[in-house]
Scaffold this motif. Structure first.
Motif, PDB file in Angstrom:
ATOM      1  N   GLN A 138       0.697  -1.157   0.071  1.00 38.02           N
ATOM      2  CA  GLN A 138      -0.108  -0.022   0.003  1.00 38.02           C
ATOM      3  C   GLN A 138       0.964   1.277  -0.006  1.00 38.02           C
ATOM      4  O   GLN A 138       0.601   2.187  -0.623  1.00 38.02           O
ATOM      5  CB  GLN A 138      -1.042  -0.103   1.263  1.00 38.02           C
ATOM      6  CG  GLN A 138      -2.052  -0.982   0.976  1.00 38.02           C
ATOM      7  CD  GLN A 138      -2.870  -0.577  -0.230  1.00 38.02           C
ATOM      8  OE1 GLN A 138      -3.522   0.290  -0.465  1.00 38.02           O
ATOM      9  NE2 GLN A 138      -3.045  -1.643  -0.980  1.00 38.02           N
ATOM     10  N   LEU A 139       1.767   1.204   0.627  1.00 30.10           N
ATOM     11  CA  LEU A 139       2.642   2.488   0.809  1.00 30.10           C
ATOM     12  C   LEU A 139       3.403   2.635  -0.514  1.00 30.10           C
ATOM     13  O   LEU A 139       3.528   3.581  -0.912  1.00 30.10           O
ATOM     14  CB  LEU A 139       4.066   2.270   1.896  1.00 30.10           C
ATOM     15  CG  LEU A 139       3.604   2.389   3.422  1.00 30.10           C
ATOM     16  CD1 LEU A 139       4.732   2.316   4.160  1.00 30.10           C
ATOM     17  CD2 LEU A 139       2.699   3.838   3.370  1.00 30.10           C
ATOM     18  N   LEU A 140       3.897   1.458  -1.261  1.00 25.17           N
ATOM     19  CA  LEU A 140       4.496   1.657  -2.670  1.00 25.17           C
ATOM     20  C   LEU A 140       3.426   2.155  -3.677  1.00 25.17           C
ATOM     21  O   LEU A 140       3.716   2.972  -4.404  1.00 25.17           O
ATOM     22  CB  LEU A 140       5.150   0.369  -2.998  1.00 25.17           C
ATOM     23  CG  LEU A 140       5.876   0.580  -4.490  1.00 25.17           C
ATOM     24  CD1 LEU A 140       7.057   1.667  -4.415  1.00 25.17           C
ATOM     25  CD2 LEU A 140       6.394  -0.936  -4.813  1.00 25.17           C
ATOM     26  N   ALA A 141       2.105   1.727  -3.565  1.00 23.77           N
ATOM     27  CA  ALA A 141       1.171   2.071  -4.263  1.00 23.77           C
ATOM     28  C   ALA A 141       0.773   3.634  -4.280  1.00 23.77           C
ATOM     29  O   ALA A 141       0.658   4.305  -5.165  1.00 23.77           O
ATOM     30  CB  ALA A 141      -0.139   1.549  -3.956  1.00 23.77           C
ATOM     31  N   ARG A 142       0.810   4.036  -3.000  1.00 26.16           N
ATOM     32  CA  ARG A 142       0.534   5.664  -2.579  1.00 26.16           C
ATOM     33  C   ARG A 142       1.872   6.298  -3.353  1.00 26.16           C
ATOM     34  O   ARG A 142       1.565   7.497  -3.896  1.00 26.16           O
ATOM     35  CB  ARG A 142       0.568   5.764  -1.054  1.00 26.16           C
ATOM     36  CG  ARG A 142      -0.741   5.374  -0.650  1.00 26.16           C
ATOM     37  CD  ARG A 142      -0.498   5.287   1.058  1.00 26.16           C
ATOM     38  NE  ARG A 142      -0.375   6.470   1.587  1.00 26.16           N
ATOM     39  CZ  ARG A 142      -0.028   6.832   2.757  1.00 26.16           C
ATOM     40  NH1 ARG A 142      -0.187   5.949   3.555  1.00 26.16           N
ATOM     41  NH2 ARG A 142       0.270   7.692   3.206  1.00 26.16           N
ATOM     42  N   ALA A 143       3.051   5.812  -3.177  1.00 25.72           N
ATOM     43  CA  ALA A 143       4.096   6.700  -3.624  1.00 25.72           C
ATOM     44  C   ALA A 143       3.979   6.717  -5.179  1.00 25.72           C
ATOM     45  O   ALA A 143       4.306   7.676  -5.676  1.00 25.72           O
ATOM     46  CB  ALA A 143       5.525   5.956  -2.932  1.00 25.72           C
ATOM     47  N   GLY A 144       3.681   5.723  -5.826  1.00 22.54           N
ATOM     48  CA  GLY A 144       3.556   5.735  -7.301  1.00 22.54           C
ATOM     49  C   GLY A 144       2.704   6.529  -7.671  1.00 22.54           C
ATOM     50  O   GLY A 144       2.844   7.218  -8.682  1.00 22.54           O
ATOM     51  N   HIS A 145       1.436   6.569  -6.883  1.00 27.71           N
ATOM     52  CA  HIS A 145       0.212   7.378  -7.419  1.00 27.71           C
ATOM     53  C   HIS A 145       0.552   8.944  -7.302  1.00 27.71           C
ATOM     54  O   HIS A 145       0.391   9.708  -8.196  1.00 27.71           O
ATOM     55  CB  HIS A 145      -0.915   7.108  -6.604  1.00 27.71           C
ATOM     56  CG  HIS A 145      -2.187   7.747  -6.614  1.00 27.71           C
ATOM     57  ND1 HIS A 145      -2.841   7.717  -7.730  1.00 27.71           N
ATOM     58  CD2 HIS A 145      -2.616   9.022  -6.132  1.00 27.71           C
ATOM     59  CE1 HIS A 145      -3.717   8.489  -7.762  1.00 27.71           C
ATOM     60  NE2 HIS A 145      -3.695   9.316  -6.725  1.00 27.71           N
ATOM     61  N   ALA A 146       1.444   9.128  -6.251  1.00 23.91           N
ATOM     62  CA  ALA A 146       1.840  10.570  -6.021  1.00 23.91           C
ATOM     63  C   ALA A 146       2.966  10.964  -7.043  1.00 23.91           C
ATOM     64  O   ALA A 146       2.747  12.235  -7.928  1.00 23.91           O
ATOM     65  CB  ALA A 146       2.514  10.763  -4.525  1.00 23.91           C
ATOM     66  N   VAL A 147       3.968  10.039  -7.404  1.00 24.28           N
ATOM     67  CA  VAL A 147       4.876  10.475  -8.362  1.00 24.28           C
ATOM     68  C   VAL A 147       4.034  10.579  -9.633  1.00 24.28           C
ATOM     69  O   VAL A 147       4.457  11.682 -10.631  1.00 24.28           O
ATOM     70  CB  VAL A 147       5.947   9.366  -8.633  1.00 24.28           C
ATOM     71  CG1 VAL A 147       6.750   9.719  -9.800  1.00 24.28           C
ATOM     72  CG2 VAL A 147       6.814   9.524  -7.224  1.00 24.28           C
ATOM     73  N   ALA A 148       3.228   9.795 -10.211  1.00 23.36           N
ATOM     74  CA  ALA A 148       2.431   9.722 -11.299  1.00 23.36           C
ATOM     75  C   ALA A 148       1.781  11.179 -11.597  1.00 23.36           C
ATOM     76  O   ALA A 148       1.412  11.710 -12.535  1.00 23.36           O
ATOM     77  CB  ALA A 148       1.606   8.613 -11.374  1.00 23.36           C
ATOM     78  N   ALA A 149       1.018  11.509 -10.495  1.00 24.09           N
ATOM     79  CA  ALA A 149       0.183  12.743 -10.545  1.00 24.09           C
ATOM     80  C   ALA A 149       0.944  13.947 -10.562  1.00 24.09           C
ATOM     81  O   ALA A 149       0.599  14.832 -11.250  1.00 24.09           O
ATOM     82  CB  ALA A 149      -0.666  13.025  -9.011  1.00 24.09           C
TER      83      ALA A 149
END
Length: 306
Positions: A138-149
């Protein structure tokens, strides 16, 4: 982010060290999941075993092999068996087919082994979703989502937030988080969930407390990325307003001329001044939002510079 939002985030199947060469990164992205999970060339067997699996052992193969043996053992134009001369073209084609059937699986096997050997060499430089425990996923998914945004934002694409720098720093931050989460997952999986006795309980509790502290530290990195993404989104909204005001102002010259010609009085002047004030207000808000986003970007990169 809230838990209901986190549950909708997609855990990246593969996170790659951005320092790897582009060709190696592309090789990893196109590799099969089984190859990434277990890149062991030795487990693929030898080239001869690949040949044995690939070569169709049927009666046609046996006939071609027999003809090839006869051909290379003296059956030719001077042969005492003229009745077999008609086999010449067939034997030549059959021998070529046999060579092709032998070489294709062998060459393919060698190529596969070379690719697996390279994947094995860089195994530490990519993280798979199966490497992580649920909390780390979940933490990696959140990080990837923020970077993509951030990288999808208009202010990033139009280089208001130093696009070149973001394209380097953000993948580095995401990779650092992925690497830490893999190490955390490895330790958590090796940690017992329940103490077997009174003597082991305080030791296990202390171990789990340190493990949670490590996870909290990683989450702070993720939160910093999310804060940057939120401020970038705010700058994007201000940017959209600013562009709209610019579009309105582009047509405002004709409007001002019309007002000046139709009513040369204080009302016309007030209308013109109002348009100018609105544009200035939105421009100032946009600049402030950009400044906040830039400060967040510098804070995000601070550990790297230290």
């Amino acid at each position: 982010m809230k838990d209901d939002k986190n549950s909708k985030l997609v855990v990246p199947r593969l996170t790659i060290d951005p320092d790897l060469p582009a060709a190696t990164q592309e090789m990893l992205r196109t590799a099969k999941p089984s190859e990434l999970r277990n890149p062991d060339p030795a487990g693929r067997g030898s080239a001869w075993s690949a040949l044995a699996r690939s070569l169709p052992l049927r009666w046609e193969t046996a006939i071609v092999c027999a003809c090839a043996v006869a051909f290379f053992n003296g059956i030719g134009p001077d042969s005492p068996f003229p009745v077999l001369l008609w086999l010449w073209p067939t034997v030549g084609l059959g021998a070529a087919w046999l060579v092709l059937m032998v070489s294709v699986p062998v060459v393919g096997h060698l190529v596969t082994r070379g690719r697996l050997r390279r994947i094995q060499q860089v195994r530490a430089q990519y993280v798979l979703d199966v490497d992580l425990v649920p909390a780390a996923e979940q933490l990696l998914a959140r990080a990837g989502h923020a970077v993509a945004a951030v990288r999808r934002s208009r202010v990033h694409r139009d280089d208001y937030l130093d696009r070149q720098r973001n394209d380097v720093v953000l993948p580095e931050k995401e990779w650092e988080i992925a690497e830490l989460l893999r190490a955390y997952s490895r330790v958590e999986r090796s940690t017992p969930t329940k103490a077997t006795g009174d003597e082991a309980r305080p030791v296990l509790d202390a171990h789990q407390a340190v493990l949670q502290t490590a996870l909290d530290g990683i989450e702070r990195r993720v939160t910093a990325l999310e804060t940057y993404a939120e401020q970038t989104a705010a700058a994007d909204r201000r940017y959209a307003e600013f562009r709209q005001i610019q579009q309105i102002s582009a047509a405002g010259a004709e409007l001002m001329d019309l007002l000046a010609r139709s009513a040369r009085d204080d009302l016309a002047v007030a209308e013109i001044d109002g348009l100018t004030d609105q544009a200035t207000t939105v421009a100032d808000a946009f600049k402030a939002a950009l400044a906040e986003a830039r400060e967040s970007a510098h804070a995000l990169a601070a550990p790297t510079a230290a």
